[in-house]
Design an enzyme around this catalytic site. Structure first.
Site, mmCIF file in Angstrom:
data_model
loop_
_atom_site.group_PDB
_atom_site.id
_atom_site.type_symbol
_atom_site.label_atom_id
_atom_site.label_comp_id
_atom_site.label_asym_id
_atom_site.label_seq_id
_atom_site.Cartn_x
_atom_site.Cartn_y
_atom_site.Cartn_z
ATOM 1 N N ARG A 93 -9.398 15.787 -14.008
ATOM 2 C CA ARG A 93 -8.420 16.021 -13.506
ATOM 3 C C ARG A 93 -7.168 16.343 -14.555
ATOM 4 O O ARG A 93 -6.594 17.182 -14.153
ATOM 5 C CB ARG A 93 -7.971 14.766 -12.466
ATOM 6 C CG ARG A 93 -8.540 14.727 -11.365
ATOM 7 C CD ARG A 93 -8.004 13.649 -10.363
ATOM 8 N NE ARG A 93 -8.894 13.537 -9.266
ATOM 9 C CZ ARG A 93 -8.580 12.519 -8.352
ATOM 10 N NH1 ARG A 93 -7.941 11.671 -8.455
ATOM 11 N NH2 ARG A 93 -9.151 12.731 -7.138
ATOM 12 N N GLU A 140 -4.851 0.060 -8.036
ATOM 13 C CA GLU A 140 -4.220 0.639 -9.025
ATOM 14 C C GLU A 140 -2.904 -0.215 -9.622
ATOM 15 O O GLU A 140 -2.334 0.365 -10.686
ATOM 16 C CB GLU A 140 -3.367 1.859 -8.066
ATOM 17 C CG GLU A 140 -2.860 2.946 -8.706
ATOM 18 C CD GLU A 140 -2.013 3.914 -8.086
ATOM 19 O OE1 GLU A 140 -2.438 3.952 -6.809
ATOM 20 O OE2 GLU A 140 -1.469 4.814 -8.604
ATOM 21 N N GLY A 155 -8.544 11.445 0.364
ATOM 22 C CA GLY A 155 -9.809 12.283 0.885
ATOM 23 C C GLY A 155 -10.738 11.154 1.352
ATOM 24 O O GLY A 155 -11.635 11.623 1.821
HETATM 25 P P1 ADP Z 1 -4.627 0.484 -3.902
HETATM 26 O O1 ADP Z 1 -5.582 1.834 -3.695
HETATM 27 O O2 ADP Z 1 -4.738 -0.221 -5.301
HETATM 28 O O3 ADP Z 1 -5.097 -0.548 -3.016
HETATM 29 P P2 ADP Z 1 -2.480 1.356 -2.281
HETATM 30 O O4 ADP Z 1 -1.381 2.284 -2.611
HETATM 31 O O5 ADP Z 1 -3.375 2.027 -1.210
HETATM 32 O O6 ADP Z 1 -3.069 0.900 -3.527
HETATM 33 O O7 ADP Z 1 -1.688 -0.113 -1.512
HETATM 34 C C1 ADP Z 1 -0.533 -0.362 -2.207
HETATM 35 C C2 ADP Z 1 0.054 -1.338 -1.022
HETATM 36 O O8 ADP Z 1 1.026 -2.281 -1.586
HETATM 37 C C3 ADP Z 1 1.026 -0.198 -0.281
HETATM 38 O O9 ADP Z 1 0.652 -0.385 1.053
HETATM 39 C C4 ADP Z 1 2.252 -0.659 -0.429
HETATM 40 O O10 ADP Z 1 3.160 -0.397 0.726
HETATM 41 C C5 ADP Z 1 2.267 -2.037 -0.948
HETATM 42 N N1 ADP Z 1 3.348 -2.849 -1.748
HETATM 43 C C6 ADP Z 1 3.765 -2.253 -2.737
HETATM 44 N N2 ADP Z 1 4.780 -3.093 -3.389
HETATM 45 C C7 ADP Z 1 5.016 -4.032 -2.545
HETATM 46 C C8 ADP Z 1 5.893 -5.167 -2.410
HETATM 47 N N3 ADP Z 1 6.734 -5.300 -3.460
HETATM 48 N N4 ADP Z 1 5.683 -6.030 -1.421
HETATM 49 C C9 ADP Z 1 4.532 -5.749 -0.316
HETATM 50 N N5 ADP Z 1 3.925 -4.659 -0.356
HETATM 51 C C10 ADP Z 1 4.020 -3.868 -1.541
#
Ligand code: ADP
Length: 471
Positions: free
Chosen positions: A294, A433, A47
């Site tokens: 939540r 996260e 959101g």
């Molecule tokens: P945050 O809100 O903590 O920034 P997100 O979920 O928005 O987390 O972003 C995490 C990003 O990391 C995603 O775009 C995901 O595709 C990427 N990601 C996760 N694991 C890997 C990996 N092994 N190699 C490259 N990118 C990754």
């Protein structure tokens, strides 16, 4: 190494983009990799709401807030399990980070909202009602600043030097599938450090079920397909300390009538929960505080089951006045996730609710609003609204896996800590996260943007300050 830069950021969500931009500000060369074909991870599909303690908008609306109040709210939701040092760092940084986002072109709605579990209204939201309203300007700024952005590039493992410091990564190119082994393998060096902003594992059914067996494949998730656990496992392999991994949040605003984040999540967050009520479809009665955190709401909803244990979906509803700020109303109606009724009798009939009981409940609710007090469930009533006129908009509700509170343990320098020594693993930083502990047992809404941006910028800053190794 095939290529060498100062800092490599893994992940292009709120945390990754904030880290990369902050690191680049001090002149270091920065590369961002993401395994997915599109940048932005879960950060683009939520959101776009950010909790900020002491924003100018709050002041304009006469709401007195403070960092301490926000910390107290998050501690209460976290059932006291929170990493208090990190929690304070996040809350302390919200106002400045929000301003930083605005400077980068993020546009906010001109009012604050009251999200569940917060003791007062403190939530800002992008005009798009989407995290894309934050990610897009950050990616634009990153490209302008000369940050090297690579998609379809997956972290496979870390490279360490003889002293045990992380000095680079092994990546695999090509379209992402969790077990894709066909792409080209390359080595990237990072002379100052690697920042892990790899998000959570809500879409990794196997792994989330190891942590919480109840989170079976039948339970949908709001997450993008790349929210899997391999990056977390690589960190653990070099000694990172995983904490709170079984603390997995279910979003209480989701609907079983659509896949993923969908239209209901935003509609219920901005309309049903703050401006409507939720009832048990069998009795027409409210059964929880709709502005609780939540965890409390998701747990309450999931108690509604028949004798065989199957879900009996509760019904959330508000009226046209309550729904007027919701941008997803038209979509929800189009796909019949949200249904319109002219009268309460019609609403009752649509969802099989006993009409008399429903009308009695609505009149009890209206009395509580007049009295400014919800004696039954203790809901905060600052923005509560009387429900005295249709048309009505109803949604069937059932939670979906949304966010991993757990992740690797970090210190306030965003360094990943070793599970035996509790000392930093040199060269390895984490934010967003991917880290664990800040939210304890339940993250409050709008606190992931806050966490991602604040801890991302912190990690970026701290990484630029580390000693450069010759590669
Ligand atoms: P945050 O809100 O903590 O920034 P997100 O979920 O928005 O987390 O972003 C995490 C990003 O990391 C995603 O775009 C995901 O595709 C990427 N990601 C996760 N694991 C890997 C990996 N092994 N190699 C490259 N990118 C990754």
């Amino acid at each position: 190494f095939d290529e060498i830069v100062d800092i490599i950021v893994i992940g292009s969500g709120f945390a990754g983009m904030s880290a990369a931009l902050k690191a680049r500000e001090s002149g270091d060369s920065v590369m961002v990799i993401d395994k997915m074909p599109v940048f932005g991870g879960n950060s683009t599909i939520n959101g776009g709401a950010m909790a900020v303690a002491g924003s100018p908008l709050q002041k304009k609306e006469g709401i007195e807030d403070s960092v301490d109040t926000m910390v107290a709210d998050m501690l209460e939701a976290g059932r006291g399990m929170n990493d208090v040092e990190m929690l304070k760092l996040v809350c302390n940084g919200t106002a400045e980070s929000c301003e930083w986002l605005t400077e980068h072109g993020v546009k906010w709605k001109p009012f604050v909202q009251h999200f569940g579990g917060h003791s007062l209204p403190r939530v800002l939201q992008t005009v798009e009602s989407s995290g894309a309203g934050i990610i897009r300007p950050l990616i634009k700024a990153a490209k302008k600043a000369g940050i090297d952005m690579r998609n379809q590039t997956k972290l496979e493992s870390f490279v360490k030097n003889d002293e045990g410091r992380v000095i680079g990564i092994k990546v695999r190119d090509g379209f992402y599938f969790p077990r894709n082994k066909t792409g080209k393998v390359r080595l990237f060096g990072a002379s100052k450090g690697v920042i892990m902003a790899t998000g959570g594992f809500g879409r990794d059914i196997e792994y989330r079920q190891m942590q919480q067996p109840k989170l079976t494949k039948e339970l949908d998730s709001t997450n993008h397909a790349g929210a899997t656990s391999e990056a977390l496992k690589q960190m653990m392999l070099i000694g990172a300390n995983p904490i709170h991994l079984d603390q997995i949040q279910l979003g209480p605003w989701a609907s079983p009538d659509e896949k993923g984040f969908g239209t209901a999540s935003q509609f219920n967050t901005i309309a049903t929960y703050p401006s409507g009520i939720v009832v048990d479809s069998r009795t027409g009665e409210r059964f929880f505080n709709e502005l609780a955190d939540r965890k409390a709401r998701a747990d309450a909803i999931m108690t509604r089951r028949d004798e065989q244990g199957n879900p009996v979906y509760p019904i959330g509803f508000t009226n046209a006045e309550g729904a007027k700020k919701a941008q997803t109303l038209a979509w929800g109606l189009k796909y019949k996730v949200i249904q319109q009724a002219e009268t309460l009798d019609e609403l009752a009939q649509l969802y099989g609710i006993p009409a008399k009981a429903l009308k009695e409940q609505v009149s009890r609710w209206n009395k509580a609003v007049s009295a400014g007090k919800d004696r039954e469930f203790g809901r905060p009533m600052q923005k509560a609204m009387k429900l005295d006129q249709g048309p009505w908009y109803g949604v069937r509700m059932w939670p979906k896996v949304h966010y991993c509170m757990g992740g690797v343990r970090v210190n306030t320098h965003s360094q990943v800590l070793h599970l035996i020594t509790d000392k930093p693993i040199e060269g390895l930083f984490a934010a967003g996260e991917a880290t664990g502990g800040i939210h304890g047992a339940s993250r409050l809404g709008a606190c992931a943007v806050a966490e991602g941006v604040v801890t991302g910028r912190n990690a970026g800053q701290m990484c630029t300050q580390s000693k450069r190794v010759e590669l």
